[in-house]
Each structure stands twice: as C-alpha cells, then as structure tokens.
Design a protein around this motif. Sequence first.
Motif, short mmCIF file in Angstrom:
data_model
loop_
_atom_site.label_atom_id
_atom_site.label_comp_id
_atom_site.label_asym_id
_atom_site.label_seq_id
_atom_site.Cartn_x
_atom_site.Cartn_y
_atom_site.Cartn_z
N UNK A 1 59.47 -26.87 6.44
CA UNK A 1 60.26 -26.26 5.36
C UNK A 1 59.37 -25.47 4.40
N UNK A 2 58.14 -25.92 4.17
CA UNK A 2 57.24 -25.20 3.27
C UNK A 2 56.84 -23.86 3.87
N UNK A 3 56.61 -23.83 5.17
CA UNK A 3 56.27 -22.58 5.85
C UNK A 3 57.41 -21.58 5.72
N UNK A 4 58.63 -22.05 5.97
CA UNK A 4 59.79 -21.17 5.87
C UNK A 4 59.97 -20.65 4.45
N UNK A 5 59.80 -21.51 3.47
CA UNK A 5 59.97 -21.07 2.08
C UNK A 5 58.98 -19.97 1.72
N UNK A 6 57.76 -20.05 2.26
CA UNK A 6 56.79 -18.99 2.02
C UNK A 6 57.24 -17.68 2.67
N UNK A 7 57.85 -17.78 3.87
CA UNK A 7 58.39 -16.59 4.52
C UNK A 7 59.49 -15.97 3.67
N UNK A 8 60.37 -16.80 3.15
CA UNK A 8 61.48 -16.31 2.34
C UNK A 8 60.98 -15.68 1.03
N UNK A 9 59.89 -16.19 0.52
CA UNK A 9 59.31 -15.60 -0.69
C UNK A 9 58.88 -14.16 -0.42
N UNK A 10 58.31 -13.91 0.75
CA UNK A 10 57.93 -12.55 1.11
C UNK A 10 59.14 -11.65 1.30
N UNK A 11 60.22 -12.20 1.84
CA UNK A 11 61.45 -11.43 2.03
C UNK A 11 62.06 -11.05 0.68
N UNK A 12 62.06 -11.99 -0.26
CA UNK A 12 62.61 -11.71 -1.59
C UNK A 12 61.85 -10.58 -2.28
N UNK A 13 60.56 -10.46 -1.99
CA UNK A 13 59.76 -9.42 -2.62
C UNK A 13 60.23 -8.03 -2.25
N UNK A 14 61.01 -7.91 -1.18
CA UNK A 14 61.58 -6.62 -0.76
C UNK A 14 63.05 -6.52 -1.14
N UNK A 15 63.43 -7.26 -2.15
CA UNK A 15 64.80 -7.22 -2.70
C UNK A 15 65.86 -7.55 -1.65
N UNK B 1 49.13 -17.00 1.91
CA UNK B 1 49.00 -15.62 2.41
C UNK B 1 50.27 -15.15 3.12
N UNK B 2 51.18 -16.06 3.41
CA UNK B 2 52.36 -15.71 4.20
C UNK B 2 53.23 -14.65 3.52
N UNK B 3 53.57 -14.77 2.24
CA UNK B 3 54.42 -13.73 1.62
C UNK B 3 53.84 -12.33 1.75
N UNK B 4 52.52 -12.20 1.59
CA UNK B 4 51.89 -10.88 1.71
C UNK B 4 52.01 -10.35 3.14
N UNK B 5 51.85 -11.22 4.12
CA UNK B 5 51.98 -10.81 5.52
C UNK B 5 53.41 -10.33 5.81
N UNK B 6 54.40 -11.05 5.28
CA UNK B 6 55.79 -10.67 5.46
C UNK B 6 56.05 -9.29 4.82
N UNK B 7 55.54 -9.10 3.62
CA UNK B 7 55.73 -7.83 2.93
C UNK B 7 55.10 -6.67 3.70
N UNK B 8 53.90 -6.89 4.25
CA UNK B 8 53.24 -5.84 5.02
C UNK B 8 54.04 -5.48 6.27
N UNK B 9 54.61 -6.48 6.92
CA UNK B 9 55.41 -6.23 8.11
C UNK B 9 56.67 -5.44 7.80
N UNK B 10 57.37 -5.82 6.74
CA UNK B 10 58.60 -5.12 6.36
C UNK B 10 58.32 -3.68 5.96
N UNK B 11 57.16 -3.44 5.39
CA UNK B 11 56.82 -2.08 4.98
C UNK B 11 56.62 -1.14 6.17
N UNK B 12 56.45 -1.69 7.37
CA UNK B 12 56.19 -0.88 8.56
C UNK B 12 57.40 -0.75 9.48
N UNK B 13 58.56 -1.21 9.02
CA UNK B 13 59.76 -1.15 9.86
C UNK B 13 60.13 0.29 10.22
N UNK B 14 60.02 1.21 9.26
CA UNK B 14 60.41 2.60 9.54
C UNK B 14 59.60 3.19 10.69
N UNK B 15 58.31 2.85 10.76
CA UNK B 15 57.48 3.35 11.84
C UNK B 15 57.95 2.81 13.19
#
Length: 312
Positions: A96-110, A201-215
Amino acid sequence: MNLLPDPDVLDPYSEEPVQLTSEKVRWRARDATYLAGKWDALSERIPRFVVDDFKATADGPANPHIRTVVRLPASVTEQRIPVGVVSKTYRLAQHADVVEMCLKGIRAHNIDPSVLRCEVGLTPLGEWMNFRAYFPENFSHNPSDGNKLALRLECFNSVDGSSRLVILFGWFRFICTNGLIIGETKASLRDTHDENLNLEVIPEIISEGLAKVKADLARLRQWEQSSIESSTFDVWVDDHLAERWGKKAACRALHICRSGADVELLDPFAGGKPSEKPIKLLNDVPGADERLEWQGHIPGLIENLRDHLKPA
C-alpha cells in the motif's frame, strides 16, 4: 480473443465497490487473482507485513544472519503467518505504501487518482502484488482498427525478498491482457529491497513518465502509418529476434504478429529457423513468467526493426 471490459468502466450492474476479474497469472508457481475497483476500496484488501526475528521457538535465540517476513492478521479470525525469509539488510516495502507513492506522482499532474479504475493482483498470502492504474481517455491512442490503447501504470512488488520492486508505464490493448512498453513512456524503477531502497523517488519517476506521454503517442501514430514486407519481417525474426529471445520465443512472436494467436511448437527440439518450425495454432495469447522482462525489451527491438519500416 475475448474482448476485455473497458478499464474506465466497472460493471454497471454490480453494487460491489470491488469486483473479482477473470484474469489469473502465475507467479513463482503460485496463482494470483485480480480485483478491480477504485483504490480506496482496493486498499482495504491489501495485507500488511512486518519483519521479525527468525526463531524456532518464541523464547529461543534469533538467527543472527536472517529474518522472517510475517503477514499480519486482516481479521479477528486470522493469525500471523510467515511468508518468507530475508537477509539482515532487507528493507520491507509495504504494498500500500508503494501504491500511495505512485498516486502522489499522479496527483502532481493534476489527475485525481480517486476516479481512476485500478486493479490489484495478489497471491493467496499477498506476498506478491501487481497494481495497475488506467488513465483517462485523453491519454489513450485510438488506432484505425478500433482497438484502443490505454495508458496504464503498473507496479510489481513482493515482500518476501524474492523479486525487485518494479514500476513502469505501458500501453494496454483492450483485446488482450498483455501490455506494451514503447519509447519514452517508461517511468522505470527496478530496485532491490535493501537498505538503499528509497520509495521517496517514486513520485518523481511517475511525473517524468507522464511528461513523455505525448512523445509515445506520436510514435504510435508513426508506427501505424508504416508497413513492412512479410519476408523482411521473417528475416528479422529469424536473425535479430531469435538471437535476443531464443528461437522458441521468436517463433511464437512471429505467429502472434501474423495471426494474433499464440502457437505451440509440435517438436521443441526440431531444427531450423523460427519461421520454419512446425507449430500448432492456439486460441489466444497467454501470459508468461518472462512477460515483464520481455516487455522491457520492446523499445530496443522496435528501434532495430525501424530501419526496415516503410510508409504505408
């Protein structure tokens, strides 16, 4: 293949916040089943664990070299149960802690994670977890064949020290359960459970991945507008892919690309190139224990194949 339900939509006739899906996978010879729903409801089904001394009796001495991972009771009728033995340097990462960190990164992209359809796959004792979150329609790719590709975050975690924590983005095609990792959208974390494991570091990794979706979307459109000669593809499978994955897997990949169905080798020891091996056509494409590792090979394989592509 059976058409899978749209991940954006749960069963409208069900009043249950969590639904058991038909998907099953094998992890280290253990069955894992999947639940679907919103994360708030799914999180209540995920067990928690502690790391404890490894002893033969409650009052006996602890092993100085190893410890044990114990599943905590989820109800008054359950008891503590050991699920694995780990080293002294092992660091427990709660599912659950791992998932919550993933969701934190998702929230950073509104993006509000509470509206996303999610899935959680668990082994019977819960020592292995596969979490998935499906993104909204504006993150999807709609190819000309009508089989939409949805962006999906996947997380794999085990608490018994048997495998790494893995987090990545991929594209999910609705007509099968296998994902596709391409190009830039690969928020990739593959880390061991030791004293250096850092979930922060997980939220930052999630944010970096979402930023590359357009490519990735641009790359998907480019691939759809390209074609390759069948004979050229056969040569590529017989040479490059066979060297990378082995002849058996290359043969399966060849026929999956040709027909959408998996194959069984009639004689696994038969000689010849992957394209020449005698096969029996199967009904659909099952998953494989190597699925996660092989998905990660896809960008490099496509890059190698790209020289053979030509405009449609």
